[in-house]
Design an enzyme around this catalytic site. Structure first.
Site, mmCIF file in Angstrom:
data_model
loop_
_atom_site.group_PDB
_atom_site.id
_atom_site.type_symbol
_atom_site.label_atom_id
_atom_site.label_comp_id
_atom_site.label_asym_id
_atom_site.label_seq_id
_atom_site.Cartn_x
_atom_site.Cartn_y
_atom_site.Cartn_z
ATOM 1 N N CYS A 125 -18.946 -1.559 0.613
ATOM 2 C CA CYS A 125 -18.089 -0.456 1.053
ATOM 3 C C CYS A 125 -18.731 0.221 2.265
ATOM 4 C CB CYS A 125 -17.955 0.552 -0.078
ATOM 5 S SG CYS A 125 -17.061 2.036 0.405
ATOM 6 N N ASP A 126 -17.877 0.624 3.199
ATOM 7 C CA ASP A 126 -18.402 1.273 4.404
ATOM 8 C C ASP A 126 -18.385 2.801 4.336
ATOM 9 O OD1 ASP A 126 -15.771 2.007 4.730
ATOM 10 O OD2 ASP A 126 -15.408 0.760 6.478
ATOM 11 N N TYR A 157 -14.539 10.451 -1.670
ATOM 12 C CA TYR A 157 -13.467 9.982 -2.558
ATOM 13 C C TYR A 157 -13.386 10.766 -3.865
ATOM 14 C CZ TYR A 157 -11.895 6.049 0.245
ATOM 15 O OH TYR A 157 -11.337 5.277 1.239
ATOM 16 N N ASN A 189 -10.477 -4.512 -0.932
ATOM 17 C CA ASN A 189 -10.366 -3.459 -1.936
ATOM 18 C C ASN A 189 -9.392 -3.823 -3.042
ATOM 19 O OD1 ASN A 189 -12.027 -1.174 -1.528
ATOM 20 N ND2 ASN A 189 -10.906 -0.663 0.333
ATOM 21 N N ARG A 233 -0.782 7.959 3.820
ATOM 22 C CA ARG A 233 -1.795 7.333 4.668
ATOM 23 C C ARG A 233 -1.323 5.962 5.181
ATOM 24 N NH1 ARG A 233 -5.152 7.509 8.677
ATOM 25 N NH2 ARG A 233 -6.683 5.846 8.620
ATOM 26 N N ARG A 283 0.850 -1.205 0.000
ATOM 27 C CA ARG A 283 0.000 0.000 0.000
ATOM 28 C C ARG A 283 0.882 1.249 0.000
ATOM 29 N NH1 ARG A 283 -4.815 1.879 4.273
ATOM 30 N NH2 ARG A 283 -5.145 3.898 3.305
ATOM 31 N N HIS A 325 -16.586 4.245 -4.379
ATOM 32 C CA HIS A 325 -15.712 5.405 -4.096
ATOM 33 C C HIS A 325 -15.866 6.472 -5.173
ATOM 34 C CE1 HIS A 325 -12.818 3.067 -1.187
ATOM 35 N NE2 HIS A 325 -14.085 3.017 -0.826
#
Ligand code: NAD
Ligand code: G6P
Ligand code: MN
Length: 443
Positions: free
Chosen positions: A170-171, A266, A148, A286, A94, A201
């Site tokens: 998705c939350d 997003y 994801n 992030r 990531r 998103h």
């Protein structure tokens, strides 16, 4: 009916696993369980989470059988629901997804732009593997997938496993709706009935009403136009780090781009890409914030619980993320027809949009899965943006299937976050090098 269910959490070593377990334990009256299992392909990472959850389950519901394993057969046998949240390549990858594009002056994000494309190329194989294990060992089970990038994973499973019982979720809308409820002074987001459409998103609320049918959009727009989605008081623990607070605030500027709707946060990566790059630290993204924050907290706390053999005074919590997936399982298990936002094949729900696109829209959920609700026609602005973005997602999946360098380059070229074919190629070549271990070999 007194059926009790068996749940497998795939990606047992995820930072979100303890929250889901706490929620399952909280919701046992609605969603009774006989078994909870964890599966992860990294046994070392999963162990501290497994040991802590063993304590949590023993304390609250000792009658529930529990085990954690790296063996697919042991994991996937006798399961009713798989709750999946794997991260192929983990935070190490990531971090590269975020830092490589930034090096080229382009948005570096987990699921959006080149980072999301790179992550998609890693994730597809991992999620397909979970589906195949599930279908081999528990062919009647449902896979509820958070892994994801959900948009790309959903498109890949639509094409490659068209008959599988997988639901991609998705939350983010849920988290934002909790903020909306707080802004409006309502007790719960469930006091609102919403209309929403888009890609994952990448979407917009077109209507928010209370149970009596009163239109809440004017009040929400007035507030968001000034403060973004930052309510007067703290809402949840999930999206509270400095970078998230900044994201909630930025919704104010996204709203200005289309004052007739309320935006998903997003969209900032596609509409304010220059601002995002300017406000990113290419040396601390992030991923670093998560590793220093949530990951450290969850793993330290789990080790403490396991050592003490008690969860007394724990700082682990449930949240929007955990209630959404447990609600979804409950809706399927008990045919409740709850109205939920899911990522499903468009199939005419958005009339003037590709019927094969995977879109995020309200559905009624019951034991046969989701019944998508009609959205109707969408305006040119949203349609144009969505056509470009859905093409990115489709090209990534085609690139993965055909092992095509060219299609992946086209996906990057088409992403609204990338300024030119030259930059797209430079980023692609760096991502390719970093992802050798994970991507199919491209021709
Ligand atoms: P994490 O790295 O803490 O956990 C992921 C776990 O998956 C790790 O323990 C890892 O070992 C395991 N894993 C990786 N590849 C695997 C494979 N092929 N098979 C089995 N296990 C595998 O990550 P996290 O931050 O807790 O997030 C987990 C996932 O949930 C990510 O994909 C994240 O993007 C996603 N997520 C999605 C939503 C959503 O709205 N859809 C919300 C939150 C998190
Ligand atoms: C939201 C999104 C998820 C995403 C997560 C990232 O919840 O809906 O899809 O994975 O944010 O959160 P993080 O805290 O890991 O940056
Ligand atoms: Mn999401």
């Amino acid at each position: 009916m007194n059926k009790k269910f068996s749940v497998l959490i795939a990606g047992g070593g995820s930072t979100f696993t303890p929250g889901i377990v706490l929620m399952l334990l909280e919701q046992l009256e609605r969603f009774p369980l006989r078994k909870i299992k964890f599966y992860d392909n990294d046994g070392e990472r999963q162990e501290p989470i497994g040991e802590a959850c063993k304590v949590l389950i023993k304390e609250k519901a000792p009658e529930i059988e529990f085990l954690y394993t790296t063996d697919p057969e042991e994991a996937f046998t006798d399961i009713d629901f798989v709750m999946a949240h794997i991260r192929v390549g983990k935070y190490k990858m990531r971090e590269l997804d975020e830092k490589i594009p930034l090096k080229h002056g382009v948005v570096g994000q987990e699921t959006c732009g080149p980072g999301g494309i790179a992550y998609g190329m890693r994730s597809i194989g991992g999620v397909l593997e979970l589906i195949d294990y599930m279908e081999k060992y528990s062919p009647n089970a449902w896979l509820l997938n958070y892994s994801n990038p959900a948009a790309i994973v959903a498109e890949a499973t639509r094409i490659l496993r068209p008959n599988s019982k997988i639901l991609n979720i998705c939350d983010m809308p849920i988290g934002t709706e909790t903020r909306m409820a707080k802004i409006l002074g309502l007790k719960s987001r469930k006091d609102m009935i919403v209309k929403y459409y888009g890609l994952n998103h990448f979407g917009w609320w077109t209507d928010v009403r209370d149970k009596e049918g009163n239109d809440l959009m004017p009040r929400l727009k007035a507030y968001v136009g000034e403060h973004g989605y930052l309510p007067p008081e703290v809402v949840d623990h999930q999206h509270m780090d400095p970078s998230w607070i900044e994201t909630h605030k930025k919704a104010k500027d996204i709203l200005a781009t289309d004052p007739t709707t309320l935006p998903n946060t997003y969209l900032k990566y596609y509409l304010f890409q220059d601002y995002v790059v300017e406000h990113s630290d290419p040396n601390y993204t992030r991923a670093n914030e998560v590793m220093d924050g949530r990951e450290k907290h969850v793993f330290t706390e789990c080790r403490r619980i396991a050592e003490k053999g008690s969860s007394e005074g724990t700082t682990l919590t449930t949240d929007n993320h955990s209630i959404f997936i447990v609600d979804l399982a409950t809706a399927i298990a008990f045919n409740t027809k709850e109205r939920m936002l899911l990522i499903v094949e468009n199939n005419g729900a958005i009339k003037n949009f590709d019927p094969t696109a995977m879109v995020e829209i309200p559905c009624l959920v019951g034991s046969n899965g989701p019944e998508p609700l009609l959205v109707g026609e969408i305006p040119q602005f949203q349609k144009g943006l969505m056509e470009q973005q859905v093409s990115v997602e489709k090209l990534v999946v085609q690139a993965w299937i055909e092992k095509s360098y060219h299609k992946l380059w086209q996906a990057l070229m088409l992403s609204k976050t990338v300024p030119s074919a030259t930059v797209a190629k430079a980023i692609l070549d760096d991502l390719l090098e970093a992802n050798k271990e994970y991507w199919p070999e491209l021709k």
